[in-house]
Motif scaffolding. Structure first.
Motif, PDB file in Angstrom:
ATOM      1  N   LEU A 146       0.857  -1.183   0.000  1.00 16.50           N
ATOM      2  CA  LEU A 146       0.000   0.000   0.000  1.00 16.50           C
ATOM      3  C   LEU A 146       0.892   1.232   0.000  1.00 16.50           C
ATOM      4  O   LEU A 146       1.656   1.455   0.946  1.00 16.50           O
ATOM      5  CB  LEU A 146      -0.931  -0.021   1.214  1.00 16.50           C
ATOM      6  N   CYS A 147       0.790   2.007  -1.057  1.00 14.41           N
ATOM      7  CA  CYS A 147       1.671   3.161  -1.230  1.00 14.41           C
ATOM      8  C   CYS A 147       0.844   4.398  -1.538  1.00 14.41           C
ATOM      9  O   CYS A 147      -0.282   4.301  -2.028  1.00 14.41           O
ATOM     10  CB  CYS A 147       2.642   2.935  -2.394  1.00 14.41           C
ATOM     11  N   GLY A 148       1.407   5.560  -1.281  1.00 16.52           N
ATOM     12  CA  GLY A 148       0.711   6.758  -1.716  1.00 16.52           C
ATOM     13  C   GLY A 148       0.992   7.998  -0.906  1.00 16.52           C
ATOM     14  O   GLY A 148       1.774   7.993   0.061  1.00 16.52           O
ATOM     15  N   ASP A 149       0.321   9.054  -1.321  1.00 16.07           N
ATOM     16  CA  ASP A 149       0.334  10.333  -0.629  1.00 16.07           C
ATOM     17  C   ASP A 149      -0.803  10.283   0.385  1.00 16.07           C
ATOM     18  O   ASP A 149      -1.944  10.610   0.073  1.00 16.07           O
ATOM     19  CB  ASP A 149       0.133  11.464  -1.650  1.00 16.07           C
ATOM     20  N   LEU A 150      -0.484   9.857   1.593  1.00 13.22           N
ATOM     21  CA  LEU A 150      -1.511   9.565   2.590  1.00 13.22           C
ATOM     22  C   LEU A 150      -1.801  10.753   3.503  1.00 13.22           C
ATOM     23  O   LEU A 150      -2.776  10.731   4.248  1.00 13.22           O
ATOM     24  CB  LEU A 150      -1.101   8.345   3.411  1.00 13.22           C
ATOM     25  N   ASN A 151      -0.962  11.763   3.466  1.00 14.50           N
ATOM     26  CA  ASN A 151      -1.231  13.027   4.161  1.00 14.50           C
ATOM     27  C   ASN A 151      -1.429  12.895   5.662  1.00 14.50           C
ATOM     28  O   ASN A 151      -2.205  13.644   6.257  1.00 14.50           O
ATOM     29  CB  ASN A 151      -2.439  13.722   3.517  1.00 14.50           C
ATOM     30  N   PHE A 152      -0.765  11.925   6.272  1.00 14.01           N
ATOM     31  CA  PHE A 152      -0.723  11.895   7.726  1.00 14.01           C
ATOM     32  C   PHE A 152       0.708  11.637   8.161  1.00 14.01           C
ATOM     33  O   PHE A 152       1.509  11.091   7.420  1.00 14.01           O
ATOM     34  CB  PHE A 152      -1.674  10.851   8.315  1.00 14.01           C
ATOM     35  N   GLN A 153       1.017  12.057   9.377  1.00 11.54           N
ATOM     36  CA  GLN A 153       2.375  11.965   9.876  1.00 11.54           C
ATOM     37  C   GLN A 153       2.548  10.770  10.807  1.00 11.54           C
ATOM     38  O   GLN A 153       1.570  10.244  11.343  1.00 11.54           O
ATOM     39  CB  GLN A 153       2.743  13.258  10.603  1.00 11.54           C
ATOM     40  N   PRO A 154       3.773  10.333  11.006  1.00 13.25           N
ATOM     41  CA  PRO A 154       4.033   9.236  11.948  1.00 13.25           C
ATOM     42  C   PRO A 154       3.476   9.558  13.336  1.00 13.25           C
ATOM     43  O   PRO A 154       3.567  10.676  13.816  1.00 13.25           O
ATOM     44  CB  PRO A 154       5.566   9.161  11.967  1.00 13.25           C
ATOM     45  N   GLY A 155       2.862   8.551  13.937  1.00  9.98           N
ATOM     46  CA  GLY A 155       2.283   8.719  15.256  1.00  9.98           C
ATOM     47  C   GLY A 155       0.829   9.127  15.260  1.00  9.98           C
ATOM     48  O   GLY A 155       0.174   9.052  16.307  1.00  9.98           O
TER      49      GLY A 155
END
Length: 274
Positions: A146-155
């Motif tokens: 699953l790849c992509g521009d997911l627009n969320f940060q780690p954590g």
């Protein structure tokens, strides 16, 4: 486009996942070697998500391709008083692929998406990701990329959902606290720089052999201090200025991610997939 084409030509990956594509694959240098499948963003928008694969090495598996229109999977009515809050036009797609020469004909499901980007819509992103993963996992077998521009940060909650509830592993998990995939001086007051793009995989089936190195905030600061970068500087987590990655040589605020993954099956021999 020319810079993106040069990067893709240099990397020569087996599978490419693209987001916000508004040109032909030929313009990205992918016309002859790759076959592709695309999902057009909704609401009259011109961009689309694309998965392309090396047609000499890979072929489509029995499950085929699936377009996922996230607006067609809205949250419950009580999610928000304004239904338009979750109507973003975001899309994704999933495709089952297999290596032509693999005698076991083992399939993997490759999926990509571009989730809602608005800072005040973390709830929408979380819902979109939940729906997207459920649809992807039901499309093919258990071997998922699953790849992509997911627009969320780690954590964040969506990040924890993939890592804990779904059992996926990020190819950059050990450096996510420092690595940057996006740096944009004008995204918001003070700018924005963070890791928001990912390569996730099923840890039962895959492991990372090597990957493309990503810059860190400190690395970009050092480059700027050395005079190799003189662009407008956003702020990161209250620290010093971090130069944007936008430039004449790279006209995007997102960077390329790439990884060579090893797919392991206890019955068949191992094979590599990048």
């Amino acid at each position: 486009r020319a810079q993106a084409a040069a990067a893709l030509t240099y990397l020569a990956p087996d599978v490419i996942c693209l987001q916000e594509v508004d040109c032909t694959l030929e313009e990205l240098g992918l016309g002859d070697t790759y076959e592709s499948y695309a999902a057009q963003r909704q609401g009259g928008r011109c961009d689309r998500c694309v998965i392309a694969w090396n047609k000499e090495r890979l072929e489509v598996g029995p499950a085929g391709c699936r377009t996922i229109l996230l607006d067609h999977h809205p949250p419950p009515a009580a999610f928000d008083s304004d239904p338009s809050h979750a109507e973003t036009g975001n899309v994704g797609l999933a495709i089952e692929l297999r290596v032509r020469s693999d005698p076991g004909k083992r399939c993997i499901t490759v999926a990509t998406t571009h989730l809602s980007w608005e800072p005040h819509k973390m709830d929408v992103r979380a819902w979109q990701l939940h729906q997207f993963f459920n649809l992807v996992s039901s499309h093919g077998g258990p071997r998922i990329l699953l790849c992509g521009d997911l627009n969320f940060q780690p954590g964040s909650q969506p990040h924890q959902f993939l890592a804990q509830a779904c059992g996926l592993v990020s190819a950059y998990s050990d450096v996510e606290a420092q690595a940057l995939t996006k740096s944009h001086a004008h995204a918001c007051p003070g700018g924005f720089a963070a890791m928001v793009d990912y390569i996730w995989y099923s840890s039962t089936w895959f492991s990372t052999r090597k990957r493309l190195e990503l810059p860190t905030a400190e690395g970009l600061r050092a480059s700027a201090a050395a005079g190799s970068c003189s662009r407008t500087a956003p702020q990161v987590s209250g620290q010093g200025p971090v130069p944007t990655v936008l430039s004449p040589s790279w006209p995007s605020d997102h960077l390329v991610l790439a990884a060579l993954l090893k797919l392991t099956n206890p019955v068949m021999d191992d094979w590599d997939f990048d």
